[in-house]
Motif scaffolding. Structure first.
Motif, short mmCIF file in Angstrom:
data_model
loop_
_atom_site.label_atom_id
_atom_site.label_comp_id
_atom_site.label_asym_id
_atom_site.label_seq_id
_atom_site.Cartn_x
_atom_site.Cartn_y
_atom_site.Cartn_z
N LYS A 36 0.85 -1.20 0.00
CA LYS A 36 0.00 0.00 0.00
C LYS A 36 0.88 1.24 0.00
CE LYS A 36 -3.89 -0.16 2.04
NZ LYS A 36 -5.03 -0.20 3.00
N GLY A 37 0.58 2.14 -0.90
CA GLY A 37 1.35 3.37 -1.00
C GLY A 37 2.53 3.27 -1.94
N LYS A 38 2.81 2.07 -2.48
CA LYS A 38 3.97 1.87 -3.35
C LYS A 38 3.60 1.52 -4.79
CE LYS A 38 6.88 2.53 0.01
NZ LYS A 38 7.77 3.72 0.00
N VAL A 39 2.32 1.70 -5.13
CA VAL A 39 1.87 1.42 -6.49
C VAL A 39 2.46 2.45 -7.45
CG1 VAL A 39 -0.11 1.19 -8.03
CG2 VAL A 39 -0.25 0.39 -5.65
N PRO A 40 3.15 2.04 -8.51
CA PRO A 40 3.68 3.00 -9.48
C PRO A 40 2.56 3.76 -10.18
CG PRO A 40 4.76 0.86 -9.71
CD PRO A 40 3.58 0.66 -8.81
N ARG A 41 2.87 4.99 -10.58
CA ARG A 41 1.87 5.86 -11.23
C ARG A 41 1.31 5.21 -12.50
NH1 ARG A 41 1.47 11.62 -11.41
NH2 ARG A 41 -0.29 12.19 -12.71
N LYS A 42 2.20 4.59 -13.31
CA LYS A 42 1.74 4.01 -14.58
C LYS A 42 0.79 2.84 -14.33
CE LYS A 42 5.68 5.28 -17.52
NZ LYS A 42 6.77 4.77 -18.38
N ILE A 43 1.11 2.04 -13.31
CA ILE A 43 0.24 0.90 -12.98
C ILE A 43 -1.13 1.41 -12.53
CG2 ILE A 43 -0.06 -1.10 -11.48
CD1 ILE A 43 2.11 -1.47 -13.56
N PHE A 44 -1.11 2.46 -11.68
CA PHE A 44 -2.37 3.05 -11.18
C PHE A 44 -3.23 3.55 -12.34
CE2 PHE A 44 -4.88 6.74 -10.05
CZ PHE A 44 -5.54 6.33 -8.92
N GLU A 45 -2.60 4.30 -13.27
CA GLU A 45 -3.35 4.89 -14.38
C GLU A 45 -3.85 3.81 -15.34
OE1 GLU A 45 -1.27 8.03 -16.31
OE2 GLU A 45 -0.98 9.19 -14.47
N ALA A 46 -3.07 2.76 -15.47
CA ALA A 46 -3.49 1.68 -16.35
C ALA A 46 -4.72 0.97 -15.80
CB ALA A 46 -2.34 0.68 -16.54
N LYS A 47 -4.78 0.86 -14.46
CA LYS A 47 -5.90 0.15 -13.85
C LYS A 47 -7.13 1.03 -13.67
CE LYS A 47 -7.13 -2.74 -9.87
NZ LYS A 47 -7.70 -3.80 -10.70
N PHE A 48 -6.90 2.27 -13.23
CA PHE A 48 -8.04 3.14 -12.89
C PHE A 48 -8.27 4.29 -13.88
CE2 PHE A 48 -6.40 1.48 -8.82
CZ PHE A 48 -7.52 0.81 -8.38
N GLY A 49 -7.24 4.62 -14.67
CA GLY A 49 -7.37 5.74 -15.58
C GLY A 49 -6.96 7.04 -14.91
N ILE A 50 -6.36 7.94 -15.68
CA ILE A 50 -5.94 9.23 -15.14
C ILE A 50 -7.12 10.02 -14.59
CG2 ILE A 50 -6.15 10.39 -17.39
CD1 ILE A 50 -3.53 11.13 -14.66
N GLU A 51 -8.32 9.75 -15.14
CA GLU A 51 -9.52 10.49 -14.72
C GLU A 51 -9.85 10.26 -13.25
OE1 GLU A 51 -9.44 9.85 -19.02
OE2 GLU A 51 -9.37 8.47 -17.32
N ALA A 52 -9.35 9.16 -12.70
CA ALA A 52 -9.62 8.86 -11.28
C ALA A 52 -8.98 9.89 -10.36
CB ALA A 52 -9.12 7.45 -10.94
N LEU A 53 -8.00 10.63 -10.91
CA LEU A 53 -7.31 11.64 -10.10
C LEU A 53 -7.90 13.05 -10.26
CD1 LEU A 53 -3.61 10.56 -10.82
CD2 LEU A 53 -4.97 10.04 -8.77
N TYR A 54 -8.80 13.19 -11.24
CA TYR A 54 -9.28 14.53 -11.58
C TYR A 54 -9.95 15.25 -10.40
CZ TYR A 54 -8.31 14.13 -16.59
OH TYR A 54 -7.70 14.02 -17.83
N GLN A 55 -10.88 14.56 -9.73
CA GLN A 55 -11.64 15.24 -8.67
C GLN A 55 -10.72 15.71 -7.54
OE1 GLN A 55 -15.02 16.16 -8.67
NE2 GLN A 55 -14.13 17.41 -7.04
N ASP A 56 -9.78 14.84 -7.14
CA ASP A 56 -8.85 15.24 -6.08
C ASP A 56 -7.95 16.38 -6.54
OD1 ASP A 56 -9.28 13.46 -3.72
OD2 ASP A 56 -8.96 11.91 -5.22
#
Length: 430
Positions: free
Chosen positions: A46-66
């Motif tokens: 937890k907390g060590k997921v690479p950015r590319k892996i995160f975006e591949a799984k959830f999409g960059i849009e998952a960060l938009y609201q925050d």
């Protein structure tokens, strides 16, 4: 960042803000650092997921609201300062563009402080009013002092008189039916205090201890309990006892008991001096109120409803605190008086509108006349507070800064007082 302000109504406009793509990218980075702490993906701590892996799984849009939550408040505040507007309420925000690699664009519909068109505020003619201290004024004050030190005696053989305090049982009915709050035992009532419905107390005059009597009264049409408005009620009353205030005699002995003076003459002279000082202050406040009222009436303001609503909130909060000091819960007050919150707000509306208008007009005059306060004037006023409280100047400054950082509210109060004094100095008494 660029900001464009366009007024759409009298006190409402749209603030269009464009934030550079680089700042939006930084906000996305900050959003990822926040979100990644809570994300769980098999194979990664937890907390060590690479950015590319995160975006591949959830999409960059998952960060938009925050990212928007991080960026928008700061960008909005910067845009407000850049545009020179003064919002009086939270904005309504619409996101226009939200896309990676492009500027972040939003529009904020904002209610702003209204423009004040000042009318005549110098040379105002004020109808003077007498605050003279007469022998009658002094006598009335002495009578109040005597009443406050009166001795209470039980009237064994006599009748109820105006000013007596009686102990009574009562039971009220309307059309033969009892109603809530219409019954009590050993109730203490001062005759002439206006505590009860008009006519009730007057009909107790002449009663003797032990006597019972039926009293008929009519509830006022605006009575706080709607079901009783305009109703004719009959109260069966039993009088238990009568207590009467017996005034002390104004003599040297009495004066020595209640003051540091030895004689009636010394006490009267001191009382006269205090009343004259109070009358002087009352006269000054009267003139100040009159010039401010006239200057406000001469000004033109399109008052935003939201500013009045905020002031109503403030006044109701102050009222609730006063009730709390009397150990009366706010909800219990509303229930007892049969008042809804909307009705209570309507009761405060006129005073709130006046308060907001006065504040805006004084601010406008202060600006027009370039009224300001110096650090020396602030220190002088703080010293007065220190002298009256017995504290040193630094301690007073420290205590006041807790609720008023930088003493901005204190400075504003002083500025308003100087502005009011300017109006008084430029007014004419008729």
């Amino acid at each position: 960042m660029t900001a464009k302000w366009e007024k759409t109504e009298a006190n409402v406009g749209v603030l269009e803000v464009e934030v550079a793509s680089e700042r939006f990218a930084s906000a996305l980075d900050a959003a990822f650092k926040k979100v990644v702490k809570t994300v769980t993906i098999p194979g990664f701590r937890k907390g060590k997921v690479p950015r590319k892996i995160f975006e591949a799984k959830f999409g960059i849009e998952a960060l938009y609201q925050d990212a928007v939550d991080i960026l928008l408040p700061q960008a909005y505040q910067e845009a407000v300062e850049e545009s020179g507007i003064e919002p009086v309420d939270q904005p309504s925000v619409d996101v226009v563009q939200l896309e990676t690699g492009k500027p972040f664009v939003f529009k904020a519909t904002v209610t702003v402080k209204p423009e004040v068109q000042l009318g005549e505020y110098k040379g105002l003619e004020i109808q003077d009013k007498s605050f003279e201290v007469t022998d009658e004024t002094i006598s009335e004050e002495i009578e109040q002092v005597l009443k406050s030190h009166a001795q209470i005696e039980v009237v064994e053989d006599g009748e109820v008189q105006n000013g007596d305090t009686v102990s009574i049982d009562f039971r009220g009915t309307v059309d033969g039916e009892a109603f809530e709050g219409g019954e009590a035992e050993n109730f203490q009532l001062e005759i002439g205090s206006g505590t009860f419905i008009g006519g009730f107390e007057d009909q107790l005059i002449g009663m003797k201890p032990g006597e019972e009597r039926d009293i008929e009264v009519t509830f006022p049409s605006d009575y706080h309990v709607k079901s009783l408005q305009g109703a004719v009620a009959t109260f069966h009353v039993k009088l238990h006892d009568i207590k009467r205030k017996v005034l002390r005699e104004l003599n040297d002995e009495f004066v020595q008991e209640i003051s540091d003076f030895e004689t009636v003459e010394e006490y009267r002279n001191d009382l006269k001096a205090r009343l004259e000082e109070r009358a002087k202050q009352d006269h000054e406040r009267y003139i100040e109120d009159e010039v401010v009222t006239k200057a406000t009436e001469n000004a033109t303001i399109d008052l935003p409803k939201v500013m009045v609503d905020h002031e109503i909130d403030h006044q109701i909060n102050s009222f609730a605190q006063q009730l709390q000091m009397q150990q009366i819960p706010f909800d219990a007050y509303l229930e007892f008086t049969g008042t809804t919150m909307d009705e209570l707000r309507d009761q405060f509306r006129e005073a709130a509108e006046k308060s907001v208008r006065v504040a805006l007009v004084l601010e406008a005059i202060t600006s027009a006349e370039n009224v300001d306060v110096t650090d020396e004037e602030v220190d002088a006023e703080l010293q007065k507070v220190a002298d009256s409280s017995g504290l040193d100047l630094d301690r007073v400054r420290q205590l006041m800064s807790v609720r008023d950082p930088n003493l901005s509210s204190f400075r504003n109060d002083l500025r308003n007082r100087k502005t009011i004094q300017l109006l008084v100095e430029n007014s004419k008494l008729a």
